[in-house]
Design an enzyme around this catalytic site. Structure first.
Site, PDB file in Angstrom:
ATOM      1  CG  ASP A 102      28.686  36.939  26.917  1.00  0.00           C
ATOM      2  OD1 ASP A 102      29.493  37.726  26.434  1.00  0.00           O
ATOM      3  OD2 ASP A 102      28.221  36.445  27.755  1.00  0.00           O
TER       4      ASP A 102
ATOM      5  CG  HIS B 151      23.625  35.688  33.475  1.00  0.00           C
ATOM      6  ND1 HIS B 151      22.601  37.355  33.155  1.00  0.00           N
ATOM      7  CD2 HIS B 151      24.677  37.680  33.025  1.00  0.00           C
ATOM      8  CE1 HIS B 151      22.908  37.998  32.251  1.00  0.00           C
ATOM      9  NE2 HIS B 151      23.858  38.352  32.555  1.00  0.00           N
TER      10      HIS B 151
ATOM     11  CD  GLU C 233      19.729  35.423  31.183  1.00  0.00           C
ATOM     12  OE1 GLU C 233      20.381  35.053  32.268  1.00  0.00           O
ATOM     13  OE2 GLU C 233      19.641  35.761  30.218  1.00  0.00           O
TER      14      GLU C 233
HETATM   15  C1  F6R Z   1      28.438  39.987  28.660  1.00  0.00           C
HETATM   16  C2  F6R Z   1      28.581  38.971  30.321  1.00  0.00           C
HETATM   17  C3  F6R Z   1      27.393  38.501  31.161  1.00  0.00           C
HETATM   18  C4  F6R Z   1      27.365  40.765  31.864  1.00  0.00           C
HETATM   19  C5  F6R Z   1      26.111  40.601  33.043  1.00  0.00           C
HETATM   20  C6  F6R Z   1      26.614  41.681  33.372  1.00  0.00           C
HETATM   21  O1  F6R Z   1      29.956  39.324  27.994  1.00  0.00           O
HETATM   22  O2  F6R Z   1      29.196  37.698  30.237  1.00  0.00           O
HETATM   23  O3  F6R Z   1      27.319  37.995  32.396  1.00  0.00           O
HETATM   24  O4  F6R Z   1      28.560  40.698  32.615  1.00  0.00           O
HETATM   25  O5  F6R Z   1      24.728  41.028  31.960  1.00  0.00           O
HETATM   26  O6  F6R Z   1      26.384  43.463  32.477  1.00  0.00           O
HETATM   27  P1  F6R Z   1      27.307  44.668  33.235  1.00  0.00           P
HETATM   28  O7  F6R Z   1      28.606  44.984  33.316  1.00  0.00           O
HETATM   29  O8  F6R Z   1      26.670  45.202  31.901  1.00  0.00           O
HETATM   30  O9  F6R Z   1      25.688  44.521  34.457  1.00  0.00           O
END
Ligand code: F6R
Length: 279
Positions: free
Chosen positions: A85, A156, A161
């Protein structure tokens, strides 16, 4: 329906969970386990296409894989890397564009250059065309072999979302306020700097990868993890779509596992699994 485990009877309204859950002691152990699976894949298929996620959670994976490479444990020189993403509107050279983040955290430590990298163009004037082009490019590259995923506190994956279509393709999405609050830490704690829009691989796109590996660490992810693997397949928890995939692995530390009703069953099955199977 009642599902009987050695730990007792467990009522499941939606059938037996089919996602493999591996409970590890901590984030470092999770990173090492997943990096080991990536190294194994690259030994079998040196030009494998690795789907990578950003955020804090996957960092121990990238560190462990780089350490394996430095120790001569695997040759990644032909590996290819695909982005999950991207923020819309952040110039590619912005330090928090996911292209920049992945360059710092994945490509450089592995000794790969941008030729090995593919991602959507978050600055394209025609965002829709950029999304379609990225979906096509992934297919033309032969598809993602192993897709790493984190999970949001709202369930998500990528930036799909809650209530994203489970059949969605790469497209533009609007971030929830919660996700912008969660990500403000990467923007000097200032939510105003967090873009509202992202391009994300859709859930349908993600499900096309050959192996999905989700890492979740910390108690803050416990509700989302429980909904993902023990709840119904429902768009309100996008990660629950992993239940539709024939090869999905969810690696969790004790904190992220703390709300799993089937935790003992998951520990039992993993500890009795033949080692040659890997994850
Ligand atoms: C970003 C992504 C998001 C994150 C998620 C968790 O590329 O794919 O789905 O994996 O927001 O983020 P962290 O690991 O920072 O808690």
């Amino acid at each position: 329906m009642v599902y009987t485990t050695y730990a007792g009877e467990f009522p499941l309204q939606n059938g037996r969970p089919n996602v493999e859950v591996v409970i590890v002691s901590d984030a470092k152990a999770g990173g090492e386990l997943i990096a080991g699976a990536m190294a194994e894949l690259l030994r079998r298929k040196p030009d494998a296409l690795l789907g990578v996620a950003t955020g804090s959670t996957p960092l121990p994976i990238y560190q462990a894989l780089a350490a394996t490479v430095d120790a001569g444990g695997v040759d990644v020189s032909r590996a290819r890397v695909a982005q999950l993403d991207e923020y819309v509107g952040l110039p590619a050279e912005h330090p928090e564009s996911y292209r920049s983040v992945l360059r710092r955290e994945v490509l450089e430590p592995l000794g790969l250059d941008l030729d090995a990298f593919m991602g959507p163009d978050g600055t394209a004037e025609d965002v829709r065309a950029a999304c379609e082009a990225y979906d096509r490019a992934l297919a033309e590259a032969g598809g993602v072999d192993l897709q790493l995923l984190g999970i949001g506190t709202d369930g998500h994956i990528g930036f799909n979302e809650p209530c994203s279509s489970l059949a969605s393709r790469t497209r533009i999405k609007t971030l929830t306020e919660q996700t912008r609050v969660d990500n403000a830490r990467f923007f000097e704690g200032d939510i105003e700097q967090v873009p509202h829009h992202v391009i994300t691989q859709g859930i349908g796109t993600i499900l096309e990868a050959r192996h999905l590996v989700l890492l979740a660490t910390g108690e803050g992810k416990a509700d989302a993890v429980a909904a993902t693997v023990e709840g119904p397949v429902a768009a309100v928890c996008p990660a629950s779509a992993l239940q539709l995939h024939p090869h999905a692995t969810v690696v969790v530390d004790e904190g992220a596992a703390s709300k799993l009703k089937l935790a003992e069953y998951f520990r039992h099955t993993y500890s009795n699994k033949p080692a040659w199977q890997g994850i």
